[in-house]
Design a protein around this motif. Sequence first.
Motif, short mmCIF file in Angstrom:
data_model
loop_
_atom_site.label_atom_id
_atom_site.label_comp_id
_atom_site.label_asym_id
_atom_site.label_seq_id
_atom_site.Cartn_x
_atom_site.Cartn_y
_atom_site.Cartn_z
N GLY A 178 0.80 -1.23 0.00
CA GLY A 178 0.00 0.00 0.00
C GLY A 178 0.83 1.28 0.00
O GLY A 178 0.30 2.38 0.06
N THR A 270 -15.40 -2.54 -4.60
CA THR A 270 -15.62 -1.31 -3.81
C THR A 270 -16.96 -1.34 -3.07
O THR A 270 -17.17 -0.54 -2.15
CB THR A 270 -15.60 -0.06 -4.72
OG1 THR A 270 -16.68 -0.18 -5.67
CG2 THR A 270 -14.28 0.07 -5.47
N GLU A 314 -8.45 -4.84 -6.29
CA GLU A 314 -8.40 -4.66 -4.82
C GLU A 314 -7.15 -3.91 -4.37
O GLU A 314 -7.21 -3.01 -3.54
CB GLU A 314 -8.40 -6.04 -4.13
CG GLU A 314 -9.77 -6.47 -3.64
CD GLU A 314 -9.83 -7.99 -3.46
OE1 GLU A 314 -10.93 -8.53 -3.59
OE2 GLU A 314 -8.76 -8.63 -3.22
N SER A 315 -6.02 -4.30 -4.98
CA SER A 315 -4.76 -3.65 -4.56
C SER A 315 -4.77 -2.18 -4.98
O SER A 315 -4.31 -1.31 -4.24
CB SER A 315 -3.54 -4.38 -5.13
OG SER A 315 -3.46 -4.23 -6.54
N TRP A 317 -7.44 -0.39 -5.34
CA TRP A 317 -8.47 0.29 -4.49
C TRP A 317 -7.87 0.69 -3.14
O TRP A 317 -8.08 1.79 -2.65
CB TRP A 317 -9.66 -0.65 -4.33
CG TRP A 317 -10.81 -0.15 -3.50
CD1 TRP A 317 -11.38 -0.82 -2.45
CD2 TRP A 317 -11.56 1.07 -3.65
NE1 TRP A 317 -12.42 -0.10 -1.94
CE2 TRP A 317 -12.56 1.07 -2.65
CE3 TRP A 317 -11.48 2.15 -4.52
CZ2 TRP A 317 -13.47 2.12 -2.50
CZ3 TRP A 317 -12.38 3.20 -4.37
CH2 TRP A 317 -13.36 3.18 -3.37
N ARG A 318 -7.10 -0.23 -2.55
CA ARG A 318 -6.45 0.07 -1.27
C ARG A 318 -5.57 1.32 -1.42
O ARG A 318 -5.57 2.21 -0.58
CB ARG A 318 -5.58 -1.13 -0.86
CG ARG A 318 -5.66 -1.45 0.62
CD ARG A 318 -4.96 -2.76 0.93
NE ARG A 318 -5.53 -3.90 0.23
CZ ARG A 318 -4.83 -4.80 -0.47
NH1 ARG A 318 -3.52 -4.70 -0.58
NH2 ARG A 318 -5.42 -5.80 -1.07
N TRP A 319 -4.86 1.37 -2.51
CA TRP A 319 -3.95 2.49 -2.77
C TRP A 319 -4.73 3.80 -2.98
O TRP A 319 -4.43 4.82 -2.38
CB TRP A 319 -3.08 2.14 -3.98
CG TRP A 319 -2.42 3.31 -4.63
CD1 TRP A 319 -2.72 3.87 -5.84
CD2 TRP A 319 -1.34 4.09 -4.11
NE1 TRP A 319 -1.91 4.92 -6.10
CE2 TRP A 319 -1.05 5.09 -5.06
CE3 TRP A 319 -0.58 4.05 -2.94
CZ2 TRP A 319 -0.05 6.03 -4.89
CZ3 TRP A 319 0.41 4.99 -2.76
CH2 TRP A 319 0.67 5.96 -3.72
N LYS A 321 -7.79 4.53 -2.11
CA LYS A 321 -8.50 4.94 -0.88
C LYS A 321 -7.55 5.62 0.09
O LYS A 321 -7.92 6.51 0.85
CB LYS A 321 -9.10 3.70 -0.19
CG LYS A 321 -10.53 3.44 -0.58
CD LYS A 321 -11.21 2.47 0.36
CE LYS A 321 -10.38 1.25 0.67
NZ LYS A 321 -11.07 0.17 1.32
#
Length: 329
Positions: A178, A270, A314-315, A317-319, A321
Amino acid sequence: MKNILVTGGAGYIGSHVAKKLAEAGFNVIVLDNLSKGHREAVLKGKLIVGDLADVDLLDRIMKEEGIEGVIHLAADSLVGESMEKPGKYYRNNVANGINLLEAMVNNGVEYIVFSSTAAVYGEPEEIPITESHPANPENTYGESKLFFEKILKRYDEIYNLRYVSLRYFNAAGADLSGQIGEAHDPETHLIPIVLEKALGVREKLYIFGADYPTKDGTCIRDYIHVEDLADAHILAIEALAAGLESRIYNLGNGEGYSVREVIEAAEEVTGKKIEAEIAGRRAGDPAVLVASSEKIKKELGWKPLYPDLKTIIESAWRWHKGGGFDGND
Ligand code: UFG
């Protein structure tokens, strides 16, 4: 081999490559002019802020840092811009790249891994695309990368400079820690744009063309996790040092997803409804681009660890967010 120069190592893909190299025990020296890269993206190793146009700097880096191998990612990479400002692409991606090769030859540096692109192929004649597919780039960006591959071939013949050229398909996702991820300005790539829409920081999401000859009318691409992409660079530089002859490899997952499928996967990841509007086709977009990466799997043992589209999103999205990087550099 210990000391590796990573040009463009503060950029999206380069920063992931530099991090993995450092984790694998290499001494990493990043050269980046920060025109697109981010200072905070260089997590490990030394950052030298400078440009490939600076011949003296390149020579000094080779000498003072004791460079033994180069991973060359510094380039302009916007397809649209390359059709408006071709000179910029030929100058930065070709001419300035030659400065790098000359500095390597003058200092006895023998190995280079080059960041190439699926855009060298142009409109594909068959899917999946293998490395022997004809290269007929339809834009200046792809052509500049193809020119450089030809120059590499010549430098190999004349100076025995050995290279691996990696033709990336659609790099996506972010480092699983992240800490680093995709942060372009302007952003043109689908996955970050879709996620910005989900976050509410982008007003509109357009699907560029829903009348392609594909299952749902939208373009199909082969998305590859940036960590898997980065791993291939390390395998390539190690293989060169161990005696591999010069090679070209495709890098993708061999699986195509449509623009609509990407949006649906992003909705699942999401948990948000992501509204999109149909817009006209974007010039120069092939309907389908899917790689065959069998060659690098067979020859270097490369194996993507995160081929699943949802894991990739997903990876990212984590970043996203997390807010990305603070400043522009
Ligand atoms: N797309 C949209 N809406 C957007 C952005 C993209 O519908 O807002 C579509 C595009 O038309 C395309 C797909 O999503 O069909 C993927 O587009 P990207 O811009 O994310 O990626 P590209 O396939 O155009 O580009 C990638 C690399 C380039 C490389 C090219 C090779 O990012 O560097 O593949 O064809 F040149």
